[in-house]
Design an enzyme around this catalytic site. Structure first.
Site, mmCIF file in Angstrom:
data_model
loop_
_atom_site.group_PDB
_atom_site.id
_atom_site.type_symbol
_atom_site.label_atom_id
_atom_site.label_comp_id
_atom_site.label_asym_id
_atom_site.label_seq_id
_atom_site.Cartn_x
_atom_site.Cartn_y
_atom_site.Cartn_z
ATOM 1 C CB CYS A 1 1.692 -7.637 -40.173
ATOM 2 S SG CYS A 1 2.885 -6.310 -40.242
ATOM 3 N NE ARG B 1 -3.356 -9.530 -37.106
ATOM 4 C CZ ARG B 1 -2.934 -10.319 -36.123
ATOM 5 N NH1 ARG B 1 -3.794 -11.077 -35.490
ATOM 6 N NH2 ARG B 1 -1.666 -10.362 -35.789
ATOM 7 C CD1 TRP C 1 -0.442 -0.909 -37.777
ATOM 8 C CD2 TRP C 1 1.531 -1.319 -36.822
ATOM 9 N NE1 TRP C 1 -0.312 -0.060 -36.702
ATOM 10 C CE2 TRP C 1 0.885 -0.293 -36.099
ATOM 11 C CE3 TRP C 1 2.795 -1.737 -36.389
ATOM 12 C CZ2 TRP C 1 1.449 0.323 -34.974
ATOM 13 C CZ3 TRP C 1 3.355 -1.130 -35.285
ATOM 14 C CH2 TRP C 1 2.681 -0.111 -34.594
ATOM 15 C CG ASN D 1 2.892 -10.063 -37.515
ATOM 16 O OD1 ASN D 1 3.388 -8.994 -37.161
ATOM 17 N ND2 ASN D 1 1.948 -10.674 -36.815
ATOM 18 N N GLY D 2 6.282 -9.066 -37.925
ATOM 19 C CA GLY D 2 7.363 -9.057 -36.937
ATOM 20 C C GLY D 2 8.492 -8.139 -37.367
ATOM 21 C CD GLU E 1 -10.041 1.527 -21.058
ATOM 22 O OE1 GLU E 1 -8.808 1.674 -21.017
ATOM 23 O OE2 GLU E 1 -10.616 0.960 -22.004
ATOM 24 C CE LYS F 1 -11.112 2.126 -25.423
ATOM 25 N NZ LYS F 1 -10.330 1.310 -24.568
ATOM 26 C CD GLU G 1 -8.012 3.009 -27.923
ATOM 27 O OE1 GLU G 1 -6.961 2.500 -28.298
ATOM 28 O OE2 GLU G 1 -8.761 2.460 -27.097
ATOM 29 C CG HIS H 1 -0.492 18.421 -6.871
ATOM 30 N ND1 HIS H 1 0.107 19.101 -5.840
ATOM 31 C CD2 HIS H 1 -1.449 17.643 -6.293
ATOM 32 C CE1 HIS H 1 -0.426 18.737 -4.679
ATOM 33 N NE2 HIS H 1 -1.389 17.843 -4.942
ATOM 34 C CE LYS I 1 -9.159 -5.973 -30.246
ATOM 35 N NZ LYS I 1 -9.676 -5.019 -29.230
HETATM 36 O O1 M6R Z 1 -4.437 -7.620 -26.332
HETATM 37 P P1 M6R Z 1 -3.976 -6.833 -25.155
HETATM 38 O O2 M6R Z 1 -5.020 -6.677 -24.111
HETATM 39 O O3 M6R Z 1 -2.695 -7.353 -24.569
HETATM 40 O O4 M6R Z 1 -3.687 -5.374 -25.720
HETATM 41 C C1 M6R Z 1 -3.131 -4.378 -24.933
HETATM 42 C C2 M6R Z 1 -3.253 -3.038 -25.616
HETATM 43 O O5 M6R Z 1 -2.575 -3.025 -26.823
HETATM 44 C C3 M6R Z 1 -4.719 -2.657 -25.858
HETATM 45 O O6 M6R Z 1 -5.460 -2.676 -24.682
HETATM 46 C C4 M6R Z 1 -4.805 -1.240 -26.480
HETATM 47 O O7 M6R Z 1 -4.405 -0.283 -25.546
HETATM 48 C C5 M6R Z 1 -6.214 -0.961 -26.999
HETATM 49 N N1 M6R Z 1 -6.132 -0.204 -28.203
HETATM 50 C C6 M6R Z 1 -7.042 -0.194 -26.039
HETATM 51 O O8 M6R Z 1 -8.294 0.125 -26.530
#
Ligand code: M6R
Length: 608
Positions: free
Chosen positions: A2, A27, A74, A100-101, A481, A485, A488, A504, A603
């Site tokens: 949020c 965000r 959110w 937010n929370g 990673e 990418k 997501e 395995h 974000k």
């Molecule tokens: O702000 P942070 O690095 O703590 O965030 C951690 C994860 O939420 C963040 O890396 C998330 O996995 C991203 N969407 C990856 O692209």
């Protein structure tokens, strides 16, 4: 997560709020709303879906007034629909609140309020809080908010206005970030700095348990009891241009392309080539204290967790200190063995991730020294840890983390050098590591110059809904990673695996429809990964290999290759990840996905 924004000043609030919400879109959110004090009452507008829906709703009828609050939601409690969107009002309709929370005891409070005759129009915990403030209101909004917050458990960053006190905006934080912006006869409050930058650079960071009372020409910070708190005013040095797209189609592409510069910024001023070491003064640790560290735990989430895994390889190899990497969400609820000789490193782009923050707090409570590798200056993690270093990667707006990842790995490399040189790393090894680090920005430029090749590979390989990413050693986290990418932003199911683990289980998935991306530079495990490629090819799999230049063996085996320049084994993930970021980007664009704001993602994950 949020986004909260509030305004009080001489200007019309609605346009400022909508603009602020637009800047916080990155965000992640699924509905939006604003409330403005219009002289007679509180005018609320809300809409499910993207901000454009809300803008359409208010376009002919922008509410007039100079005090207001705005929110992107959110969803946590209740579906992402218009009734659940914020702002929420109290029973009288004269108080509006955004949040937010998560209010953890909202169920019990709701039940009690229902018994006292309250009626609710949404399923949210936020409406419960708005009603509680309304019930406790006796002509003093500040006191009503403080009294309500004394009754709630959970996390919140809230902003509240009342038509009975039209010259006031009250905000409070516990667990969800809030920043106050101080302008000329105007005040702002927001979840992060992005909505403030075009109005002011002077900010006050609120801490947990603090409330702020904003008027047009003043502000006061206090706790939930009666105590006033003195807070320093900080200056933000990011400018507006750095949070805008600057001609790129998406923030993600801009941020991928910024990596030569962001990486150079992370390294700048830290490398001492003559001595073969790094200066990381922000750690606030003497040489003796660093030498006394017996064990390191690195804790993080998502992409930051992947960079932590690379840190484990680097630190163990060059500094010979045992390292464990823990998901922050697991660490915080375990009973970890931690003492004053344990160094706990939190890695976070945003510096606000709820689990990482909680894990670091838990580590501290248990006597460990904590340090943070954080990008966002002034963020909660950065302020709470014992020391650390900023990444200086610049604002990362795309939800998919890209430049923060390479900067995190670079920051871990600096730490490795520092720890290593205090132990067994020779000056020559240190210098060699520094030379390789220094060469990286130009090497990334070389990779970016071949972006068109990646576009073609994206077309050719990713036609289905699954993909496998394999790597060995320090490139296993790079494979994780790369897969993250892709999934997501393009919603293709992708898995990262250590290449040798494939046999395995995942090998059962291999057929002519399964693209397998290998990260296979010429390194210490090159011959091993060549065998793994053979295994995939023997089963008809389609192989795309990220490999070193002139690697005829891999070129012969793979269906396609993308070459990266030679560097030290431990630093290859920094180069290998760049084509993988581009690959995900072009696959997602081709599939018509919203690259910068992928569905369901936020974000900055400020709830656990
Ligand atoms: O702000 P942070 O690095 O703590 O965030 C951690 C994860 O939420 C963040 O890396 C998330 O996995 C991203 N969407 C990856 O692209």
């Amino acid at each position: 997560m949020c986004g909260v924004v509030g305004y009080i000043g001489p200007r019309q609030a609605a346009a400022i709020l909508l603009d602020g919400l637009r800047r916080m879109e990155y965000r992640g959110y699924d509905s939006a709303g604003i409330a403005v004090l219009n002289g007679t009452g509180v005018k609320v507008h809300k809409a499910a879906g993207k901000l454009a829906n809300l803008e359409r709703e208010v376009s002919d009828n922008l509410p007039s007034g100079t005090v207001g609050i705005g929110h992107t939601r959110w969803a946590t409690h209740g579906a992402p629909n218009t009734p659940n969107a914020h702002p929420h009002t109290d029973q009288s309709g004269r108080i509006a609140l955004i949040h937010n929370g998560i209010i953890e005891n909202a169920g019990a409070i709701r039940k009690a309020l229902l018994q006292r005759g309250h009626t609710f129009t949404s399923e949210t915990d936020t409406e419960v809080l708005a009603h509680l403030v309304g019930e406790l209101y006796q002509g003093d909004l500040e006191e009503a908010v403080a009294a309500a917050l004394r009754e709630v458990d959970g996390a919140y960053g809230i902003a509240v206005i009342s038509s009975d006190e039209p010259d006031l905006l009250v905000a409070a934080r516990n667990g969800s970030p809030l920043i106050v912006g101080i302008g000329e006869n105007e005040r702002f409050v927001a979840s992060d700095a992005s909505p403030l930058l075009e109005h002011t650079r002077s900010v006050v960071y609120l801490d947990d348990g603090e409330m702020v009372i904003l008027t047009r020409d003043g502000y006061r910070v206090r706790d939930l009891e009666v105590k006033d708190i003195d807070k320093p005013v900080n200056q933000i040095d990011w400018d507006l241009a750095t949070i805008e797209r600057g001609g790129f189609e998406h923030f993600m592409l801009k941020e991928i392309c910024e990596q030569p510069e962001s990486l150079a910024n992370t390294l700048r001023g830290h490398l001492l080539e003559e001595e073969g070491t790094a200066r990381v003064s922000g750690l606030n640790m003497t040489d003796d204290e660093l030498v006394a560290v017996e064990r390191i735990i690195i804790t993080a989430c998502g992409t930051s967790w992947h960079s932590a895994l690379i840190g484990e390889y680097m630190i163990e190899e060059l500094a010979r200190v045992p390292v464990e990497v823990e998901y922050a969400s697991e660490f915080r609820y375990r009973n970890p063995v931690v003492n004053e000789r344990t160094l706990v490193i939190g890695i976070s782009q945003s510096g606000e991730t709820a689990d990482t923050l909680a894990a670091l707090r838990e580590a501290r409570r248990r006597g460990a020294r904590t340090i943070g590798l954080v990008n966002v200056v002034g963020s909660t993690i950065a302020r709470e840890v014992d020391g650390g270093t900023y990444l200086h990667a610049g604002p990362e707006v795309g939800v998919a983390s890209t430049k923060a990842f390479t900067s995190q790995v670079a920051a871990l490399a600096l730490l490795t050098l520092r720890l290593g040189r205090l132990r067994n790393l020779s000056i020559l090894q240190g210098r060699q590591f520094i030379q390789a680090l220094t060469a990286l920005p130009a090497q990334i430029e070389q990779i970016l110059a071949k972006t068109d090749e990646v576009k073609v590979l994206a077309e050719r390989f990713f036609t289905g809904n699954h993909a496998l990413y394999l790597g060995r050693g320090v490139n296993f986290p790079a494979a994780l990673e790369g897969a993250l990418k892709l999934k997501e932003i393009s919603y293709i199911h992708a898995e990262g695996y250590p290449a040798a683990e494939m046999k395995h289980g995942p090998i059962a998935l291999i057929d002519e429809n399964m693209p397998v991306v290998f990260i296979a530079p010429r390194d210490a495990v090159h011959s091993k990964i060549v065998s793994n490629i053979e295994e995939v090819k023997a089963r008809g799999g389609k192989v795309l290999a990220i490999c070193s230049e002139d690697d005829s063996e891999i070129e012969r085996l793979a269906d396609a290759t993308f070459t990266i320049p030679q560097t030290l084994d431990l630093l290859t993930p920094i180069l290998a990840i760049v084509p993988l970021q581009l690959l995900s980007y072009y696959v997602a664009v081709r599939r018509g996905c919203n690259v910068d704001q992928p569905r369901n993602l936020a974000k900055s994950v400020t709830v656990e």
